[in-house]
Design an enzyme around this catalytic site. Sequence first.
Site, PDB file in Angstrom:
ATOM      1  N   GLY A  50      44.235  16.433  54.799  1.00  0.00           N
ATOM      2  CA  GLY A  50      43.436  15.232  54.633  1.00  0.00           C
ATOM      3  C   GLY A  50      42.193  15.367  55.484  1.00  0.00           C
ATOM      4  CB  ALA A  51      38.570  15.088  54.678  1.00  0.00           C
ATOM      5  NE  ARG A  92      42.536  23.162  53.141  1.00  0.00           N
ATOM      6  CZ  ARG A  92      43.085  22.181  52.406  1.00  0.00           C
ATOM      7  NH1 ARG A  92      43.686  21.175  53.011  1.00  0.00           N
ATOM      8  NH2 ARG A  92      43.007  22.199  51.101  1.00  0.00           N
ATOM      9  CD  GLN A 217      48.686  18.000  48.092  1.00  0.00           C
ATOM     10  OE1 GLN A 217      49.053  17.999  46.918  1.00  0.00           O
ATOM     11  NE2 GLN A 217      47.746  18.812  48.544  1.00  0.00           N
ATOM     12  CG  ASP A 258      39.326  16.554  50.765  1.00  0.00           C
ATOM     13  OD1 ASP A 258      39.864  16.967  51.793  1.00  0.00           O
ATOM     14  OD2 ASP A 258      39.956  15.977  49.853  1.00  0.00           O
ATOM     15  CG  ASN A 268      40.329  13.528  46.308  1.00  0.00           C
ATOM     16  OD1 ASN A 268      40.426  13.600  47.533  1.00  0.00           O
ATOM     17  ND2 ASN A 268      41.241  12.929  45.569  1.00  0.00           N
ATOM     18  CE  LYS A 269      44.485  18.675  47.677  1.00  0.00           C
ATOM     19  NZ  LYS A 269      44.298  20.021  48.281  1.00  0.00           N
TER      20      LYS A 269
END
Length: 373
Positions: A50-51, A92, A217, A258, A268-269
Amino acid sequence: MLTALAEPVKFTEDRLLILDQTQLPGRAEYVELTTKEDVWDAIYRLRVRGAPAIGVAAAYGAYVSLRGSAETDPEGFYAEFLLVKEYLNSSRPTAVNLSWALERLDRRLTAEKDGPDGERNRAADERGKSGAAAVERMKETMRAEAEAIRREDEAACRAMGEHGLTLLRPGMGILTHCNAGTLATAKYGTALSPLYVGHEKGYDFQVFADETRPLLQGARLTAWELSRAGIQVTLICDNMASIVMKNGWIDAVVVGCDRMAANGDGANKIGTSGVAILAKEYGIPFYMFVPSSTIDLATPTGDDITIELRRGEEISEMWYERPMAPAGINTYNPAFDVTDAKYITAVVTEKGIAYPPYGESLPKLFEQGGHGR
């Protein structure tokens, strides 16, 4: 029941502890990180993810990596920091809070090292004892800045919850993707924050959580933390989003982010963009929750965002007793995708809510005192 919220990152008695999210939901276990290698591995392997939480962990991680340094020259210590900063930054690349938090430490250390007027901050001409004292002040500056980042994120998440709740009504059906809850932040979460705030006020949301392939997740984390807090949640496979929307069970979609580009495109994811396209088709509002620290005005559009590619084994082997794909099969495993701004109904930040055109509304948030990039 906010007392039930988990803490993904703890810093107590000068120890950095993270809740190992790779062990959830089966086991809630905290592990201590003491070296830069520990911190890099924890971020890369999603033990902390998670950012915002990555940013908090990286800031504390840089401090614990360097607190034992024997360096007595401020310039030498700063050089050590730059090596740690570069190393942690490589873990990351998509989550902007990682580089943002480390840049904050860099600015504070530079100010401490050079002094407010750009002069070397030394009490005497010779180094030795005065240099060692300056290095100790630099270490304390790192610790204090990491703590400030954590406190600010917690306050920002609570504010996003209050702002986001103005877009929702009691009893709504809410769809979310991945995990943008307390496990992804210092506390409360981003996209899940209004659900927690609403739960306090008796809103009785009916939440649907995508499982979020390939790392699950939504299944392992979102379903765990929402049910733990007493919020009604139903787990669905990613490819079920369309049918629950068609059934009329979804009134709004809430997701995290993110990295958001200056034009409002949001990374995002993986799978988020597909949910946004479906929401547009069914006439369902799609809200992206984005701390100002995650908005990167230096990145013009989503095409300029680096997308992390991960190992193919996460698709074919990770969750199975035996491989579930032919040996040697080619794989493509991007960790994120970019949702075009045209699919985002509103962007919720701690400073307020931004609406299209985002190229105009996002910069205005920083004019109001936002602290992002």
